[in-house]
Design a protein around this motif. Structure first.
Motif, PDB file in Angstrom:
ATOM      1  N   ALA A  40      14.888  20.047  -2.293  1.00 45.54           N
ATOM      2  CA  ALA A  40      15.570  18.981  -3.004  1.00 45.54           C
ATOM      3  C   ALA A  40      15.018  17.640  -2.554  1.00 45.54           C
ATOM      4  O   ALA A  40      14.458  17.520  -1.458  1.00 45.54           O
ATOM      5  N   PRO A  41      15.175  16.619  -3.376  1.00 43.93           N
ATOM      6  CA  PRO A  41      14.693  15.293  -2.980  1.00 43.93           C
ATOM      7  C   PRO A  41      15.276  14.856  -1.650  1.00 43.93           C
ATOM      8  O   PRO A  41      16.487  14.927  -1.433  1.00 43.93           O
ATOM      9  N   GLY A  42      14.412  14.419  -0.758  1.00 38.69           N
ATOM     10  CA  GLY A  42      14.844  13.946   0.536  1.00 38.69           C
ATOM     11  C   GLY A  42      15.209  15.020   1.533  1.00 38.69           C
ATOM     12  O   GLY A  42      15.673  14.691   2.628  1.00 38.69           O
ATOM     13  N   LYS A  43      15.009  16.278   1.182  1.00 39.50           N
ATOM     14  CA  LYS A  43      15.351  17.370   2.074  1.00 39.50           C
ATOM     15  C   LYS A  43      14.131  18.250   2.324  1.00 39.50           C
ATOM     16  O   LYS A  43      13.171  18.252   1.560  1.00 39.50           O
ATOM     17  N   GLU A  88      24.293  20.259  -6.238  1.00 38.75           N
ATOM     18  CA  GLU A  88      23.512  20.347  -5.017  1.00 38.75           C
ATOM     19  C   GLU A  88      22.481  21.464  -5.046  1.00 38.75           C
ATOM     20  O   GLU A  88      21.655  21.570  -4.133  1.00 38.75           O
ATOM     21  N   ASP A  89      22.500  22.311  -6.076  1.00 46.41           N
ATOM     22  CA  ASP A  89      21.459  23.300  -6.260  1.00 46.41           C
ATOM     23  C   ASP A  89      20.200  22.709  -6.886  1.00 46.41           C
ATOM     24  O   ASP A  89      19.180  23.397  -6.979  1.00 46.41           O
ATOM     25  N   THR A  90      20.284  21.481  -7.332  1.00 43.89           N
ATOM     26  CA  THR A  90      19.140  20.826  -7.940  1.00 43.89           C
ATOM     27  C   THR A  90      17.991  20.742  -6.948  1.00 43.89           C
ATOM     28  O   THR A  90      18.148  20.217  -5.841  1.00 43.89           O
ATOM     29  N   VAL A 111      14.748  23.105 -11.145  1.00 44.94           N
ATOM     30  CA  VAL A 111      16.110  23.427 -11.547  1.00 44.94           C
ATOM     31  C   VAL A 111      16.946  22.170 -11.382  1.00 44.94           C
ATOM     32  O   VAL A 111      17.014  21.602 -10.293  1.00 44.94           O
ATOM     33  N   THR A 112      17.561  21.745 -12.462  1.00 46.62           N
ATOM     34  CA  THR A 112      18.412  20.565 -12.437  1.00 46.62           C
ATOM     35  C   THR A 112      19.794  20.944 -12.931  1.00 46.62           C
ATOM     36  O   THR A 112      19.937  21.477 -14.036  1.00 46.62           O
ATOM     37  N   VAL A 113      20.790  20.677 -12.118  1.00 46.84           N
ATOM     38  CA  VAL A 113      22.171  20.985 -12.454  1.00 46.84           C
ATOM     39  C   VAL A 113      22.910  19.672 -12.645  1.00 46.84           C
ATOM     40  O   VAL A 113      23.022  18.875 -11.710  1.00 46.84           O
TER      41      VAL A 113
END
Length: 115
Positions: A40-43, A88-90, A111-113
């Motif tokens: 994920a972005p930033g992770k 948060e699954d994005t 994957v975008t939620v």
């Protein structure tokens, strides 16, 4: 060469479902494990689920009860069924394979939620 081809990503509303697919092709001598990671972005990239030789599966705590990893009928194919998706699954989801103790990565599928 060994290549991993991913599909199934996309945009889904919170609470919805997606099924990710990964098919490995090329010269595969010995199957060790296949799985899915996400970033994920930033992770940092994290393990989501893995299926090992013998059918043993493991899941990240964040997706337990919502995700199911399985082997396809075709050889060297793996699926990740994700239900009750949360924002948060994005992430970008990457297929990963370990064949003959050599690691391979797919190019990733988004994957975008949405909330």
């Amino acid at each position: 060469q060994v290549q991993l081809e991913e599909s199934g990503g996309g945009l889904v509303q919170a609470g919805g479902s997606l099924r990710l697919s990964c098919a490995a092709s090329g010269s595969i001598v010995s199957f060790n494990a296949m799985g899915w990671y996400r970033q994920a972005p930033g992770k940092e990239r994290e393990l989501v689920a893995v299926i090992k030789r013998g059918g043993i599966t493991n899941y990240a705590d964040s997706v337990k009860g919502r995700a199911t990893i399985s082997r396809g009928n075709a050889a060297n194919t793996v699926y990740l069924q994700m239900n009750s998706l949360k924002p948060e699954d994005t992430a970008v989801y990457y297929c990963h394979a370990l064949f003959s103790q050599t690691a391979y990565w797919g190019q990733g599928t988004q994957v975008t939620v949405s909330s």
